[in-house]
Design a protein around this motif. Structure first.
Motif, PDB file in Angstrom:
ATOM      1  N   PHE A   1      53.594  61.775  13.753  1.00  0.00           N
ATOM      2  CA  PHE A   1      52.251  61.193  13.833  1.00  0.00           C
ATOM      3  C   PHE A   1      51.792  61.177  15.285  1.00  0.00           C
ATOM      4  O   PHE A   1      52.448  60.598  16.160  1.00  0.00           O
ATOM      5  N   PHE A   2      50.657  61.829  15.535  1.00  0.00           N
ATOM      6  CA  PHE A   2      50.042  61.873  16.861  1.00  0.00           C
ATOM      7  C   PHE A   2      48.780  61.015  16.862  1.00  0.00           C
ATOM      8  O   PHE A   2      48.111  60.869  15.847  1.00  0.00           O
ATOM      9  N   ASN A   3      48.453  60.477  18.036  1.00  0.00           N
ATOM     10  CA  ASN A   3      47.217  59.705  18.170  1.00  0.00           C
ATOM     11  C   ASN A   3      46.681  59.858  19.584  1.00  0.00           C
ATOM     12  O   ASN A   3      47.337  60.453  20.464  1.00  0.00           O
ATOM     13  N   ILE A   4      45.499  59.328  19.790  1.00  0.00           N
ATOM     14  CA  ILE A   4      44.831  59.399  21.092  1.00  0.00           C
ATOM     15  C   ILE A   4      44.252  58.022  21.401  1.00  0.00           C
ATOM     16  O   ILE A   4      43.738  57.336  20.505  1.00  0.00           O
ATOM     17  N   ALA A   5      44.358  57.598  22.648  1.00  0.00           N
ATOM     18  CA  ALA A   5      43.916  56.258  23.025  1.00  0.00           C
ATOM     19  C   ALA A   5      42.398  56.143  23.095  1.00  0.00           C
ATOM     20  O   ALA A   5      41.849  55.050  22.985  1.00  0.00           O
ATOM     21  N   GLY A   6      41.701  57.262  23.290  1.00  0.00           N
ATOM     22  CA  GLY A   6      40.248  57.227  23.391  1.00  0.00           C
ATOM     23  C   GLY A   6      39.721  58.548  23.904  1.00  0.00           C
ATOM     24  O   GLY A   6      40.486  59.426  24.329  1.00  0.00           O
ATOM     25  N   THR A   7      38.413  58.698  23.884  1.00  0.00           N
ATOM     26  CA  THR A   7      37.790  59.932  24.347  1.00  0.00           C
ATOM     27  C   THR A   7      38.178  60.220  25.791  1.00  0.00           C
ATOM     28  O   THR A   7      38.121  59.340  26.650  1.00  0.00           O
ATOM     29  N   GLY A   8      38.606  61.454  26.041  1.00  0.00           N
ATOM     30  CA  GLY A   8      39.010  61.846  27.381  1.00  0.00           C
ATOM     31  C   GLY A   8      40.445  61.510  27.728  1.00  0.00           C
ATOM     32  O   GLY A   8      40.916  61.858  28.817  1.00  0.00           O
TER      33      GLY A   8
END
Length: 259
Positions: A220-227
């Motif tokens: 499972f991958f995720n991103i903390a926010g745009t950019g």
């Protein structure tokens, strides 16, 4: 033929922008590994680093290592073309060559590798690859017709046949069922289960039910926010990820609270 993949502190850049940071994981031979996560989290980017496909974008580069059976594919002197022979890829949308017959579509990669083929050898390679893609019985009487005349699901299996005809060790699939109807999707999923007997398979999917059905392990991958760079949150056997994940972030995603 299949190989173990070891990823160590992988950071992926496009110019100065870090798209993915600090990914470490080990993918075992003869398994299916699913990459899941919301759009923009880097799962397809990580997939493309496994055969150095991301390098076709100017300025793209990596830090860290990706090893196939202990050999770093980014080491000095390693030819990216040879890496791509060893690590096949199937894309989101089926892309048979429209001017080529079904048979010649299967053989395209083999011929690109500068192998001179006699007719009987070419016939045998095409038949074995189409059988491996569970497509032979459907097309054996029309091998000379254009590949673009097949249905969407058949075209995707034709692309899988083209990928396995060059006898890779690893097969990457970037959302291979996203453009297909449910019946064609089921055919591809059944095929993936067969392919792991011979290949190490890594699949990116937005369909969590599909990941649960076809994979042995899930990342499972995720991103903390745009950019912000994408990162790996959790990587375990699939049953654990979907029933009792360690991370609250994983639980929130698989339960539909975001993404």
């Amino acid at each position: 033929m299949s190989k173990q993949i070891t990823i160590d502190d992988l950071n992926i850049f496009y110019g100065d922008f870090r798209a993915v940071e600090g990914v470490s994981m080990r993918i075992e031979p003869r398994t299916v590994t699913a990459f899941i996560g919301p759009s923009g989290c880097g799962k397809s980017t990580v997939l493309r680093t496994l055969n150095r496909m991301h390098e076709v974008i100017p300025g793209a580069h990596v830090k860290g290592s990706v090893k196939m059976d202990g050999q770093d594919i980014y080491a000095a002197g390693v030819d990216s073309v040879n890496v791509r022979r060893e690590v096949g890829m199937v894309f989101q949308r089926a892309n048979p060559f429209p001017t080529m017959s079904i048979k010649e579509n299967v053989l395209a990669g083999v011929r690109l590798n500068s192998q001179r083929l006699g007719r009987s050898e070419a016939d045998d390679i095409a038949e074995q690859a189409l059988k491996g893609a569970n497509l032979w019985n459907e097309v054996k009487d029309r091998l000379g017709l254009p590949g673009s005349g097949l249905s969407g699901g058949q075209q995707q299996r034709l692309c899988i046949a083209r990928a396995i005809a060059v006898k890779p060790s690893v097969l990457l699939m970037d959302e291979p069922c996203s453009a297909l109807d449910p019946i064609s999707t089921l055919a591809i999923e059944d095929l993936i289960n067969d392919l792991k007997e011979e290949f190490t398979v890594v699949i990116v999917t937005h369909n969590m039910q599909q990941a649960a059905r076809v994979s042995d392990r899930t990342a499972f991958f995720n991103i903390a926010g745009t950019g912000k760079p994408g990162h790996l949150i959790e990587y375990k056997d699939t049953e654990t990820i979907f029933s009792r994940p360690d991370k609250e972030e994983t639980q929130n995603y698989i339960s539909g609270r975001f993404g």
